[in-house]
Design a protein around this motif. Structure first.
Motif, PDB file in Angstrom:
ATOM      1  N   LEU A 109      -9.257  -3.309   2.623  1.00  0.00           N
ATOM      2  CA  LEU A 109      -9.338  -4.363   1.605  1.00  0.00           C
ATOM      3  C   LEU A 109      -9.999  -5.641   2.137  1.00  0.00           C
ATOM      4  O   LEU A 109     -10.804  -6.274   1.451  1.00  0.00           O
ATOM      5  N   ASP A 132      -2.889  -2.801  -9.798  1.00  0.00           N
ATOM      6  CA  ASP A 132      -1.796  -3.436 -10.535  1.00  0.00           C
ATOM      7  C   ASP A 132      -2.293  -3.907 -11.887  1.00  0.00           C
ATOM      8  O   ASP A 132      -3.230  -4.694 -11.970  1.00  0.00           O
ATOM      9  N   TYR A 169       3.850  -2.492   0.531  1.00  0.00           N
ATOM     10  CA  TYR A 169       3.217  -3.757   0.152  1.00  0.00           C
ATOM     11  C   TYR A 169       3.024  -4.694   1.331  1.00  0.00           C
ATOM     12  O   TYR A 169       3.639  -4.505   2.387  1.00  0.00           O
ATOM     13  N   GLY A 170       2.229  -5.737   1.094  1.00  0.00           N
ATOM     14  CA  GLY A 170       2.281  -6.898   1.967  1.00  0.00           C
ATOM     15  C   GLY A 170       3.559  -7.634   1.604  1.00  0.00           C
ATOM     16  O   GLY A 170       3.891  -7.757   0.431  1.00  0.00           O
ATOM     17  N   LYS A 190       2.685  -4.012   4.945  1.00  0.00           N
ATOM     18  CA  LYS A 190       3.447  -2.763   4.899  1.00  0.00           C
ATOM     19  C   LYS A 190       4.439  -2.596   6.062  1.00  0.00           C
ATOM     20  O   LYS A 190       4.305  -1.672   6.877  1.00  0.00           O
ATOM     21  N   VAL A 202       3.563  -8.793  -2.117  1.00  0.00           N
ATOM     22  CA  VAL A 202       2.254  -9.223  -2.627  1.00  0.00           C
ATOM     23  C   VAL A 202       1.797  -8.203  -3.669  1.00  0.00           C
ATOM     24  O   VAL A 202       1.800  -7.007  -3.402  1.00  0.00           O
ATOM     25  N   VAL A 203       1.417  -8.700  -4.862  1.00  0.00           N
ATOM     26  CA  VAL A 203       1.137  -7.732  -5.931  1.00  0.00           C
ATOM     27  C   VAL A 203      -0.323  -7.645  -6.397  1.00  0.00           C
ATOM     28  O   VAL A 203      -0.599  -7.230  -7.501  1.00  0.00           O
ATOM     29  N   GLY A 204      -1.237  -8.020  -5.568  1.00  0.00           N
ATOM     30  CA  GLY A 204      -2.623  -7.757  -5.946  1.00  0.00           C
ATOM     31  C   GLY A 204      -3.279  -8.841  -6.785  1.00  0.00           C
ATOM     32  O   GLY A 204      -4.219  -8.580  -7.529  1.00  0.00           O
ATOM     33  N   TYR A 206      -4.612 -12.931  -6.070  1.00  0.00           N
ATOM     34  CA  TYR A 206      -4.744 -13.991  -5.063  1.00  0.00           C
ATOM     35  C   TYR A 206      -5.711 -15.059  -5.577  1.00  0.00           C
ATOM     36  O   TYR A 206      -6.653 -14.733  -6.313  1.00  0.00           O
ATOM     37  N   GLN A 228      -7.311  -5.691   7.236  1.00  0.00           N
ATOM     38  CA  GLN A 228      -6.330  -6.035   6.208  1.00  0.00           C
ATOM     39  C   GLN A 228      -6.466  -7.495   5.774  1.00  0.00           C
ATOM     40  O   GLN A 228      -6.405  -8.408   6.602  1.00  0.00           O
ATOM     41  N   THR A 230      -4.231  -9.118   4.293  1.00  0.00           N
ATOM     42  CA  THR A 230      -2.949  -9.738   4.656  1.00  0.00           C
ATOM     43  C   THR A 230      -3.023 -10.386   6.041  1.00  0.00           C
ATOM     44  O   THR A 230      -2.509 -11.485   6.249  1.00  0.00           O
TER      45      THR A 230
HETATM   46  C1  G1P Z   1      -2.893  -3.815  -1.015  1.00  0.00           C
HETATM   47  C2  G1P Z   1      -2.548  -4.939  -0.036  1.00  0.00           C
HETATM   48  C3  G1P Z   1      -1.042  -5.169  -0.014  1.00  0.00           C
HETATM   49  C4  G1P Z   1      -0.549  -5.445  -1.428  1.00  0.00           C
HETATM   50  C5  G1P Z   1      -0.955  -4.301  -2.377  1.00  0.00           C
HETATM   51  C6  G1P Z   1      -0.597  -4.642  -3.814  1.00  0.00           C
HETATM   52  O1  G1P Z   1      -2.402  -2.606  -0.502  1.00  0.00           O
HETATM   53  O2  G1P Z   1      -3.034  -4.594   1.248  1.00  0.00           O
HETATM   54  O3  G1P Z   1      -0.748  -6.259   0.820  1.00  0.00           O
HETATM   55  O4  G1P Z   1       0.862  -5.579  -1.426  1.00  0.00           O
HETATM   56  O5  G1P Z   1      -2.372  -4.068  -2.313  1.00  0.00           O
HETATM   57  O6  G1P Z   1      -0.931  -3.601  -4.686  1.00  0.00           O
HETATM   58  P1  G1P Z   1      -2.878  -1.165  -1.069  1.00  0.00           P
HETATM   59  O7  G1P Z   1      -2.041  -0.913  -2.292  1.00  0.00           O
HETATM   60  O8  G1P Z   1      -4.324  -1.303  -1.396  1.00  0.00           O
HETATM   61  O9  G1P Z   1      -2.591  -0.209   0.032  1.00  0.00           O
END
Ligand code: G1P
Length: 289
Positions: A109, A132, A169-170, A190, A202-204, A206, A228, A230
């Motif tokens: 990401l 999300d 998640y983050g 994670k 963290v829900v995507g 920012y 990352q 994060t």
């Molecule tokens: C990404 C981010 C993570 C965040 C998440 C939300 O992870 O790296 O920090 O909490 O999106 O959907 P991914 O879902 O792409 O692994």
């Protein structure tokens, strides 16, 4: 400070939704009759964003076709008098200025976001992840933009999750400094439930400063061998105080099987055309099991 631009990373391989994502971008999975990314783009537009950059990757051309005009289809629908459908298709083609850049290697990401550097051109910008979908009165990203513009700060969208899910998640830790707003003290990508500093995830969504690109560039690979976002945000904390805003709304993690099905059921129930019939059938099904 005004946030005008949004970046939507859509380069991920969608491994959590295989096998469908073998030949179809996860962002194009349908929620009722629109692809996931339609909801995300609409959220950005409703938040006042007028410039969207989508970071794509291999096998993602369907996304560009979706937001493009389709003159053959429009001609056909007009000829057949299907004016309602025509209106829908035309509206999608004219939604907003959308730009595309391709991430050539799936390096994570953080690396995907780094591809936005030139386009962002030194402005603060919003990031919306397509996994999300958030249904809310005030668009989720607008909730963040309002805090960012008021406090002149980076803002991360968060939500409390059950403790057993922190590893997806983050996770942030921080002090509450206002209604639904935290000053972020730490950020871990994670973590295991033992390492997790809290259950605030963290829900995507920012709002970021363009300086984030310098921090991403310096990162070694992090969790899962990926660059990352994060980690970059964590390294920024000492010089760029960052806020987290608890998002109000219903969130569906459509990058997982259950989240995807729940989004279809719940948004289907809200539809005028099929909601009532769907409810009747669901009740029937529940009675049978
Ligand atoms: C990404 C981010 C993570 C965040 C998440 C939300 O992870 O790296 O920090 O909490 O999106 O959907 P991914 O879902 O792409 O692994």
């Amino acid at each position: 400070m005004r946030v005008r631009k949004a970046v939507i990373p859509a380069a991920g391989l969608g491994t959590r939704m295989l096998p469908i994502t073998k030949s179809m971008p996860k962002e194009m999975l349908p929620i009722v009759d629109k692809p996931v990314i339609h909801y995300v783009v609409k959220e950005a537009i409703e938040a006042g964003i007028d410039d969207i950059l989508i970071i794509t990757g291999k096998g993602k051309r369907a996304i560009e076709d979706y937001f493009d005009r389709s003159f053959e289809l429009e001609y056909y629908l007009r000829e057949k008098g299907k004016l309602e459908e025509l209106k829908q298709v035309e509206e999608i083609g004219e939604m907003v200025d959308i730009y595309y850049v391709r991430q050539k290697k799936p390096l994570g990401l953080g690396d995907a976001v780094l591809h936005a550097e030139k386009h962002v051109n030194g402005e603060p910008f919003a990031v919306l992840l397509g996994d999300d979908i958030i249904i809310s009165q005030k668009p989720a990203i607008k909730q963040l933009i309002d805090v960012a513009e008021r406090e002149k700060s980076q803002v991360i969208g968060v939500e409390k999750v059950p403790e057993e899910l922190v590893g997806r998640y983050g996770i942030i830790s921080g002090e509450k400094i206002g209604e639904d707003v935290y000053m972020v003290r730490d950020l871990v990508e994670k973590p295991s439930p033992k390492e997790a500093p809290s259950n605030i995830a963290v829900v995507g969504r920012y709002v970021l400063f363009p300086e984030v690109f310098d921090f991403i560039r310096e990162l070694p690979p992090g969790k899962g061998g990926e660059i990352q976002l994060t980690d970059a945000l964590r390294n920024m904390l000492p010089s760029y105080p960052t806020l987290a805003k608890m998002i109000e709304g219903r969130r569906y993690d459509v990058g997982t099987r259950l989240g995807f099905i729940m989004a279809n059921v719940e948004l289907g129930l809200e539809r005028e055309d099929i909601g009532e019939e769907l409810l009747t059938r669901l009740k029937q099904l529940v009675r049978e099991v």
